[in-house]
Design a protein around this motif. Structure first.
Motif, PDB file in Angstrom:
ATOM      1  N   GLN A 222     -33.986  16.372 124.726  1.00  0.00           N
ATOM      2  CA  GLN A 222     -32.947  15.757 123.898  1.00  0.00           C
ATOM      3  C   GLN A 222     -31.634  15.643 124.673  1.00  0.00           C
ATOM      4  OE1 GLN A 222     -32.333  16.306 119.866  1.00  0.00           O
ATOM      5  NE2 GLN A 222     -34.487  15.985 119.402  1.00  0.00           N
ATOM      6  N   ARG A 223     -31.283  16.660 125.411  1.00  0.00           N
ATOM      7  CA  ARG A 223     -30.055  16.588 126.213  1.00  0.00           C
ATOM      8  C   ARG A 223     -30.125  15.417 127.196  1.00  0.00           C
ATOM      9  NH1 ARG A 223     -29.537  22.788 126.732  1.00  0.00           N
ATOM     10  NH2 ARG A 223     -27.865  23.240 125.249  1.00  0.00           N
ATOM     11  N   ASN A 224     -31.271  15.270 127.824  1.00  0.00           N
ATOM     12  CA  ASN A 224     -31.430  14.197 128.792  1.00  0.00           C
ATOM     13  C   ASN A 224     -31.360  12.834 128.109  1.00  0.00           C
ATOM     14  OD1 ASN A 224     -32.240  13.117 131.486  1.00  0.00           O
ATOM     15  ND2 ASN A 224     -34.038  12.472 130.331  1.00  0.00           N
ATOM     16  N   TRP A 225     -31.954  12.717 126.928  1.00  0.00           N
ATOM     17  CA  TRP A 225     -31.958  11.429 126.243  1.00  0.00           C
ATOM     18  C   TRP A 225     -30.547  11.055 125.782  1.00  0.00           C
ATOM     19  CZ3 TRP A 225     -35.597   7.910 126.434  1.00  0.00           C
ATOM     20  CH2 TRP A 225     -35.456   6.780 125.625  1.00  0.00           C
ATOM     21  N   ILE A 226     -29.801  12.038 125.294  1.00  0.00           N
ATOM     22  CA  ILE A 226     -28.416  11.772 124.878  1.00  0.00           C
ATOM     23  C   ILE A 226     -27.573  11.423 126.105  1.00  0.00           C
ATOM     24  CG2 ILE A 226     -26.356  12.775 123.814  1.00  0.00           C
ATOM     25  CD1 ILE A 226     -28.346  14.510 122.131  1.00  0.00           C
ATOM     26  N   GLY A 227     -27.773  12.164 127.177  1.00  0.00           N
ATOM     27  CA  GLY A 227     -27.246  11.788 128.489  1.00  0.00           C
ATOM     28  C   GLY A 227     -25.746  11.591 128.566  1.00  0.00           C
ATOM     29  N   LYS A 228     -24.995  12.618 128.259  1.00  0.00           N
ATOM     30  CA  LYS A 228     -23.537  12.495 128.318  1.00  0.00           C
ATOM     31  C   LYS A 228     -23.048  12.561 129.767  1.00  0.00           C
ATOM     32  CE  LYS A 228     -19.275  14.525 126.469  1.00  0.00           C
ATOM     33  NZ  LYS A 228     -18.700  15.569 125.589  1.00  0.00           N
ATOM     34  N   SER A 229     -22.200  11.607 130.131  1.00  0.00           N
ATOM     35  CA  SER A 229     -21.610  11.576 131.474  1.00  0.00           C
ATOM     36  C   SER A 229     -20.094  11.458 131.353  1.00  0.00           C
ATOM     37  CB  SER A 229     -22.144  10.385 132.274  1.00  0.00           C
ATOM     38  OG  SER A 229     -23.542  10.453 132.412  1.00  0.00           O
ATOM     39  N   THR A 230     -19.371  12.244 132.138  1.00  0.00           N
ATOM     40  CA  THR A 230     -17.907  12.201 132.148  1.00  0.00           C
ATOM     41  C   THR A 230     -17.438  11.467 133.405  1.00  0.00           C
ATOM     42  OG1 THR A 230     -17.785  14.303 130.977  1.00  0.00           O
ATOM     43  CG2 THR A 230     -15.802  13.595 132.113  1.00  0.00           C
ATOM     44  N   GLY A 231     -16.518  10.539 133.223  1.00  0.00           N
ATOM     45  CA  GLY A 231     -16.042   9.777 134.377  1.00  0.00           C
ATOM     46  C   GLY A 231     -14.867   8.898 134.002  1.00  0.00           C
ATOM     47  N   ALA A 232     -14.864   7.667 134.490  1.00  0.00           N
ATOM     48  CA  ALA A 232     -13.745   6.750 134.245  1.00  0.00           C
ATOM     49  C   ALA A 232     -14.266   5.335 134.038  1.00  0.00           C
ATOM     50  CB  ALA A 232     -12.764   6.774 135.420  1.00  0.00           C
ATOM     51  N   PHE A 424     -22.524   7.755 127.153  1.00  0.00           N
ATOM     52  CA  PHE A 424     -23.798   8.341 126.752  1.00  0.00           C
ATOM     53  C   PHE A 424     -24.952   7.436 127.165  1.00  0.00           C
ATOM     54  CE2 PHE A 424     -20.796  10.354 123.924  1.00  0.00           C
ATOM     55  CZ  PHE A 424     -21.263  11.650 123.812  1.00  0.00           C
ATOM     56  N   ARG A 425     -26.046   8.071 127.526  1.00  0.00           N
ATOM     57  CA  ARG A 425     -27.286   7.311 127.740  1.00  0.00           C
ATOM     58  C   ARG A 425     -27.848   6.834 126.406  1.00  0.00           C
ATOM     59  NH1 ARG A 425     -32.925   8.646 128.015  1.00  0.00           N
ATOM     60  NH2 ARG A 425     -34.030   7.322 129.501  1.00  0.00           N
ATOM     61  N   LEU A 426     -27.589   7.621 125.384  1.00  0.00           N
ATOM     62  CA  LEU A 426     -28.045   7.296 124.034  1.00  0.00           C
ATOM     63  C   LEU A 426     -27.538   5.931 123.599  1.00  0.00           C
ATOM     64  CD1 LEU A 426     -29.370   8.447 121.390  1.00  0.00           C
ATOM     65  CD2 LEU A 426     -27.072   9.232 120.773  1.00  0.00           C
ATOM     66  N   ARG A 427     -28.432   5.136 123.052  1.00  0.00           N
ATOM     67  CA  ARG A 427     -28.084   3.817 122.536  1.00  0.00           C
ATOM     68  C   ARG A 427     -28.201   3.821 121.020  1.00  0.00           C
ATOM     69  NH1 ARG A 427     -26.340   3.442 126.571  1.00  0.00           N
ATOM     70  NH2 ARG A 427     -24.617   2.795 125.277  1.00  0.00           N
ATOM     71  N   ASP A 428     -27.460   2.935 120.354  1.00  0.00           N
ATOM     72  CA  ASP A 428     -27.579   2.836 118.905  1.00  0.00           C
ATOM     73  C   ASP A 428     -29.007   2.463 118.512  1.00  0.00           C
ATOM     74  OD1 ASP A 428     -25.026   3.637 118.253  1.00  0.00           O
ATOM     75  OD2 ASP A 428     -24.196   1.611 118.318  1.00  0.00           O
ATOM     76  N   TRP A 429     -29.391   2.888 117.335  1.00  0.00           N
ATOM     77  CA  TRP A 429     -30.782   2.828 116.878  1.00  0.00           C
ATOM     78  C   TRP A 429     -31.061   1.493 116.197  1.00  0.00           C
ATOM     79  CZ3 TRP A 429     -32.669   6.715 112.570  1.00  0.00           C
ATOM     80  CH2 TRP A 429     -34.016   6.483 112.279  1.00  0.00           C
TER      81      TRP A 429
END
Length: 837
Positions: A222-232, A424-429
């Protein structure tokens, strides 16, 4: 005297009728007992249960039955995930209506489950295809629309040409439809989306609350699918503005490398592509590339192993810091719906970009180097991705690159060219499905008012049952005027209904809550029942649902909480999760095509439900796969037969005692004390394995050892009142411990033992520490480290007594002949080692 033969069919049907007549497993939230909600993932009504179902439901039933015996008020419901493509496709194949097909399958599977003796509260049964269920789902949709959590947009979608419907990203497995294995295509469609990304942070953060209670791999998935990335986010201006579009935004986790950008890569599906290539001489070649890449497997496009492909568009962007021209390329590794659909190419510091640049002869610019060193871009054989110092980066030169990430983002924001952000890697459903057998989406299209939701008082929007499905799978709803034509809820004028239906994962995202008040006609949930029963204490199901169903259920829980249906402090639907293993045959998954299916009904007819349950629980730990074994189920049958025969052979000796009823005063002989000790050790072992660890296989093994001990002890025990009490207590304990696993035979034996109440109503036995103490211990005897025999000593024997017993042993004396004892090592209760030479 001929003993009565064990007849599982008669016994099991007798007790199943008794449970049904007594409504034995009904429950209410109006109880002073502590609650326990155990739930197995509800099945799709395919027509027949398979061995995977039997294992899943048997695990849940053991938990439910044992928790009741431990004093809990247990909610254990069952229902049907009844909408969806499989039912519709099967109905079309069999020239029948999906509703008729589905309800017939439900009747069959319900009968099969009852025949297995599962302790469900059937008064709470639900079927998601019933209007009284999907009515509330449509209400949730309308309220989510009003809160901005539902929207409609046109975008490239995963299209299954065989199923004639769109698939969510999660429903595409290796480029194939998760249902029919057809190759998925990309198709531009306008669809309805649920804004799951609005809960991205909470969905990610709350996984921390589940650690230790959910399998680690599920949390990781689940963490991988949500895939939060911090950047700019960085804005690259276009060299030539296109119809008012001044630039292209990119997201990067490495803003410290921005001065190393030598190209940009866009997704082939990016909406600007056609406009960028409008005047480009090689536009036809670009279009051919786009068409080919659009239909590639999405996962392959993101894989490190797939060859990176690209094509130049002929257009340029402008670097936000240097003002240099940056060529715009298309790449097969960029997806339109991930981030902004565009990425900056930094080949000196990203391996994927490095390979792409070398392949297409694009320049490398080193902007991060180890301290005190400047890398040579010409001699680099791979990207430099370690930390270092910024170089060739203007005013940021000499800055540690980790500090540079923040500094560059701040500079971008100050200049109005970007800002620090999260992606996020997560996309709307995407929940729109172009099929008939599903819950209608309660939206209406009016020429005057636009897109408006149906009024809540008009819900449910009923799925018409008087339609004929198309042989090719296309939905008949658009061809049904009585459904399509309606009045606008806003202006009353003529309007048209939405003809897409909802993804069936919507139904399964909240069903666990409906069970708490399944017959409520005034609201989806009773507030007191919700507060009492939720969260689910133990959820059981296959790991294949680790992303889809579990993620969507977590999302719905948070939405329904924020809409006031759930308590404000309720965040997660499932407190504990057990992902059971599969039942295999000949090392592979059971399937009709392989001809290796084991039919539960056939096994029940041959061996009885208790034997089938016992084998599925004994064959392996619950979370592991196991291979079906004919010899294994024969062994389970033999064990149940041994319990039956032991009871019948010793019936005259048995007294109507409860488990662990024998006392110290009863267990006066060594044989009686040994049996009582084994009885209490078994109670402790089974409680710990069954309730704390769900290791049903080792719990069953412990009861088998107790039964063996009873067989061995019965010749040594007399018919005295005390010995009869010890033996009867052990028999009652074995029956009680087996009752959650093999409930039918245990109820029968309990009744024959002389009890007026059922064993299901018994309290779980408690072990006695004193009873588990041994009278005598077997101590190993060694001479110079080699085992030379054993000796029995009293359990409380001290070192001196153990040493004396060892030296007096004839075998030890024989091996010490002619030697002088130099040292005696005593390990209390375990061994004596005599050192001599």
């Amino acid at each position: 005297m001929t003993q009565e033969r064990y007849n599982p069919q008669a016994i099991e049907e007798k007790w199943q009728a008794r449970w049904q007549a007594d409504n034995s497993f009904a429950c209410s939230h109006e109880s002073s007992k502590p609650k326990y909600y155990v739930l197995e993932m509800f099945p799709y009504p395919s027509g027949n249960i398979h061995m995977g179902h039997v294992r899943n439901y048997s695990i849940g039933d053991v938990v439910a039955r044992s928790k009741r015996m431990q004093g809990f008020n247990v909610l254990h419901p069952m229902g049907w995930d009844a909408f969806g493509l499989p039912a519709e496709n099967a109905a079309i194949k069999n020239n029948t209506h999906p509703a008729e097909w589905t309800y017939a399958n439900i009747r069959n599977m319900r009968a099969q489950q009852k025949r297995l003796g599962y302790s469900y509260d059937w008064s709470r049964e639900i079927a998601t295809c019933r209007p009284e269920y999907y009515r509330w789902e449509q209400m949730f949709f309308v309220r989510m629309f009003e809160k901005g959590l539902v929207y409609r947009k046109k975008a490239p979608q995963n299209w299954c040409p065989s199923c004639h419907t769109v698939l969510a990203n999660e429903q595409v497995i290796d480029g194939l439809c998760w249902r029919c294995d057809s190759r998925v295509e990309q198709k531009d469609l306008t669809q309805w989306f649920l804004k799951i990304t609005a809960y991205g942070d909470e969905l990610l953060d709350d996984l921390n609350k589940l650690e230790g209670d959910w399998p680690d791999r599920v949390i990781a998935m689940q963490r991988n699918w949500i895939g939060k990335s911090t950047g700019a986010a960085i804005a690259f201006g276009l060299e030539k503005a296109i119809e008012g579009v001044q630039g292209i935004d990119v997201f990067t986790t490495r803003p410290d490398t921005v001065f190393g950008v030598t190209f940009m890569t866009l997704a082939p599906e990016h909406p600007l592509v056609e406009k960028l290539i409008a005047d480009y001489p090689n536009a036809a070649e670009v279009r051919a590339f786009v068409e080919r890449i659009r239909n590639m497997d999405r996962l392959d496009r993101q894989s490190d192993g797939v060859e990176k492909e690209g094509i130049f568009t002929g257009a340029y962007a402008i670097h936000p810091f240097t003002g240099q021209r940056v060529p715009l390329w298309l790449g097969n590794f960029v997806l339109a719906d991930y981030g902004t659909g565009a990425v900056m190419g930094v080949p000196a510091h990203d391996q994927r970009d490095f390979e792409f640049a070398r392949k297409y002869d694009l320049p490398l610019r080193v902007v991060i180097s180890p301290a005190g060193e400047v890398l040579d871009s010409e001699s680099m054989t791979e990207a430099f991705t370690a930390d270092g110092v910024m170089v060739n980066s203007g005013s940021f030169d000499g800055m540690p690159n980790e500090d540079g990430k923040k500094a560059v983002a701040q500079s971008l924001e100050k200049e109005g060219k970007g800002k620090a952000t999260v992606q996020f890697r997560l996309r709307d459903w995407n929940i729109s499905r172009q099929r008939y057998w599903g819950s209608p989406i309660p939206m209406i299209y009016c020429d005057a008012c636009g897109v408006v939701p149906e009024k809540e008082e008009n819900l449910p929007v009923l799925l018409p049952l008087d339609v004929k499905t198309h042989s090719d799978g296309r939905s008949p709803l658009a061809d049904t005027p009585s459904f399509v034509n309606c009045a606008c809820p806003k202006c009353g004028g003529p309007a048209r209904r939405e003809t897409d239906t909802m993804d069936t994962f919507v139904e399964s995202s909240w069903y666990f809550a409906r069970y708490t008040s399944a017959r409520d006609t005034e609201a989806p949930f009773d507030a007191d029942a919700i507060k009492y029963w939720l969260p689910v204490d133990q959820y059981i199901g296959g790991v294949e649902h680790a992303i889809l169903h579990l993620l969507y259920s977590r999302f719905f829980t948070k939405v329904l909480r924020d809409m006031g249906f759930f308590p404000a402090d309720f965040a997660e639907p499932f407190k504990n999760l057990l992902t059971q293993g599969m039942v295999l045959k000949d090392g592979g998954k059971m399937s009709k095509s392989k001809g290796n299916v084991v039919d539960p009904t056939t096994m029940i007819q041959k061996y009885g439900a208790d034997t089938v349950r016992l084998f599925c629980l004994f064959a392996a730990p619950a979370e592991r796969d196991f291979d079906w074994s004919d010899s294994g189920i024969e062994g389970a049958s033999r064990f149940i037969g041994r319990v039956w025969r032991l009871f019948m052979e010793e019936q005259e000796r048995l007294l109507p005692l409860t488990a662990c009823a024998a006392t110290d005063q009863d267990a006066t002989s060594p044989e009686a004390r040994d049996l009582r000790r084994r009885e209490h050790l078994t109670v402790k072992k089974v409680r710990e394995d069954m309730s704390d660890r769900f290791q049903f296989n080792t719990a069953i093994a412990a009861v088998m050892e107790l039964v063996n001990a009873m067989y061995l002890s019965r010749e040594k025990l007399s018919m005295s009142e005390a010995d009869r009490r010890v033996f009867s207590s052990a028999m009652s304990t074995a029956i009680t411990l087996l009752a959650p696993i093999t409930p039918h035979i245990c109820e029968e034996l309990w009744q024959r033992l002389g009890h007026k109440t059922t064993v299901s109503e018994e309290l779980w036995p408690e072990w006695n520490e004193t009873a588990m103490a041994q009278d005598m211990l077997t101590v190993a005897l060694q001479v110079n480290g080699k085992l030379r025999g054993t000796v029995e000593v009293p359990a409380g024997a001290d070192k001196a007594a153990m040493e004396a017993a060892a030296l007096a042993d004839s075998s030890v004396q024989r091996h010490l002949a002619g030697l002088t004892v130099r040292k005696v090592v005593v390990v209390p209760g375990k061994l004596v080692n005599i050192v001599a030479n």
